[in-house]
Design a protein around this motif. Structure first.
Motif, mmCIF file in Angstrom:
data_model
loop_
_atom_site.group_PDB
_atom_site.id
_atom_site.type_symbol
_atom_site.label_atom_id
_atom_site.label_comp_id
_atom_site.label_asym_id
_atom_site.label_seq_id
_atom_site.Cartn_x
_atom_site.Cartn_y
_atom_site.Cartn_z
ATOM 1 N N SER A 202 51.492 -40.322 61.895
ATOM 2 C CA SER A 202 51.411 -41.489 61.022
ATOM 3 C C SER A 202 52.142 -42.648 61.654
ATOM 4 N N ILE B 163 57.272 -45.771 59.196
ATOM 5 C CA ILE B 163 57.400 -45.910 57.748
ATOM 6 C C ILE B 163 57.915 -47.314 57.420
ATOM 7 N N GLU C 287 52.173 -39.564 51.057
ATOM 8 C CA GLU C 287 53.444 -40.024 50.483
ATOM 9 C C GLU C 287 54.229 -40.766 51.564
ATOM 10 N N MET C 288 54.829 -41.907 51.210
ATOM 11 C CA MET C 288 55.510 -42.701 52.231
ATOM 12 C C MET C 288 57.016 -42.466 52.305
ATOM 13 N N GLN C 289 57.600 -41.761 51.332
ATOM 14 C CA GLN C 289 59.035 -41.510 51.369
ATOM 15 C C GLN C 289 59.303 -40.186 52.087
ATOM 16 N N PRO C 290 59.973 -40.212 53.239
ATOM 17 C CA PRO C 290 60.115 -38.998 54.053
ATOM 18 C C PRO C 290 60.767 -37.828 53.327
ATOM 19 N N HIS D 230 58.305 -36.451 50.800
ATOM 20 C CA HIS D 230 57.217 -35.812 51.561
ATOM 21 C C HIS D 230 57.634 -34.429 52.067
ATOM 22 N N GLU D 231 58.838 -34.328 52.611
ATOM 23 C CA GLU D 231 59.310 -33.031 53.129
ATOM 24 C C GLU D 231 59.463 -32.003 52.013
ATOM 25 N N GLU E 214 55.960 -30.743 51.070
ATOM 26 C CA GLU E 214 55.441 -29.743 52.011
ATOM 27 C C GLU E 214 56.057 -28.370 51.745
ATOM 28 N N HIS F 238 49.599 -32.395 53.532
ATOM 29 C CA HIS F 238 50.489 -33.532 53.308
ATOM 30 C C HIS F 238 50.540 -34.438 54.531
ATOM 31 N N GLU F 239 50.468 -35.733 54.274
ATOM 32 C CA GLU F 239 50.595 -36.721 55.335
ATOM 33 C C GLU F 239 51.624 -37.763 54.915
ATOM 34 N N LEU F 240 52.384 -38.233 55.888
ATOM 35 C CA LEU F 240 53.449 -39.205 55.656
ATOM 36 C C LEU F 240 52.976 -40.586 56.077
#
Length: 289
Positions: free
Chosen positions: A4, A7, A101-104, A107-108, A111, A125-127
């Motif tokens: 991706s 961010i 989801e853009m918040q790491p 997002h983690e 997953e 899931h993609e960031l």
């Protein structure tokens, strides 16, 4: 997870919204319920903990029906959070979901939870940020999704025009959007504008007419603009009352700082809805009839 873009700063700025901080509360809650060490977590049971939208799985089941989801359909969930809606969509319909989801940190966690639910084969899931990503590298690329869903996320994105255009670019002809969002029912007071900005990370909400115009300009038709203001006002006020009543139990698991942080957010949202200038909406629309 596919590569991706970097961010955006918004991924950091949005942490001023207290619902998106204290991410560790998810694992704390799982631990308190004896679920953390389980090899498998039922996604429906998990949805009581990991979903941040309104009205629980009823909203997800409505999306399954409205978009006619099944095992052959592909869905993009924009602003997928901890992945609760994506997992329930797949569990209920067996559809494939790309959860963006853009918040790491969130997002983690998403997953991790999907692995615990053994749904890796259906939920990917993609960031990243739908506004800055190379869309041809998202999921199967442009025109690769049968449905786009988003639950209480678009309110954080002021540029509704380009946002909805991006949704249309990802959809096949005849694909659906199912969006739950805020809109402006009538002019906000200065205090409401401040609270929307600082507590909800939300600016420049469109009116009903404005929202419909953005949808039409982006190539959507058969637009259903379903007002949810009454139901959501009841939901957020009941949530606040239940949260206050459960303070002692909550603090035993999560501590006072997390309680006070969420209390501030829940109170702000209830106050905004009770003011009747903020509206809630469910949008269902079809691409290019």
């Amino acid at each position: 997870m596919a590569p991706s873009n970097s961010i955006p700063e918004d991924a950091h700025d949005i942490k001023t919204m207290k619902l998106y901080s204290n991410v560790e509360r998810i694992k704390n809650e799982l631990s308190s319920r004896g679920m953390l060490k389980s090899e498998f977590i039922d996604p429906i049971a998990l949805s009581e903990i990991d979903s941040m939208h309104y009205e629980g799985n009823i909203a997800i089941e409505d999306a399954v029906v409205a978009m006619k989801l099944g095992s052959s359909t592909r869905v993009l969930d924009i602003g997928s959070g901890f992945g609760g809606p994506a997992r329930v969509l797949s569990e209920k319909s067996k559809c494939s979901v790309t959860a963006l989801e853009m918040q790491p940190d969130i997002h983690e966690m998403a997953e991790y939870l999907t692995r615990k639910c053994n749904l890796n084969n259906l939920v990917k899931h993609e960031l990243g940020d739908i506004q800055t990503l190379d869309l041809d590298k998202l999921g199967g690329g442009l025109l690769s999704f049968d449905g786009v869903v988003s639950f209480l996320v678009f309110l954080h994105i002021s540029d509704k025009g380009s946002l909805l255009e991006n949704c249309a670019k990802m959809l096949t002809l005849g694909g659906f959007v199912f969006i739950e969002d805020y809109y402006c029912r009538s002019q906000f007071s200065d205090a409401e504008v401040k609270s929307l900005s600082e507590d909800v990370f939300c600016k420049d909400l469109p009116t009903r007419e404005g929202y419909i115009s953005y949808l039409q300009a982006s190539g959507f038709c058969n637009i259903q603009f379903i007002d949810k203001s009454s139901e959501w006002t009841a939901y957020v006020t009941d949530r606040l009352e239940a949260f206050i009543a459960n303070r002692d139990n909550f603090e035993k698991v999560h501590g006072e700082p997390t309680y006070l942080s969420l209390l501030h957010f829940y109170n702000a949202v209830a106050t905004l809805f009770l003011g009747k200038n903020l509206g809630g909406v469910r949008i269902i629309a079809e691409k290019a009839c």
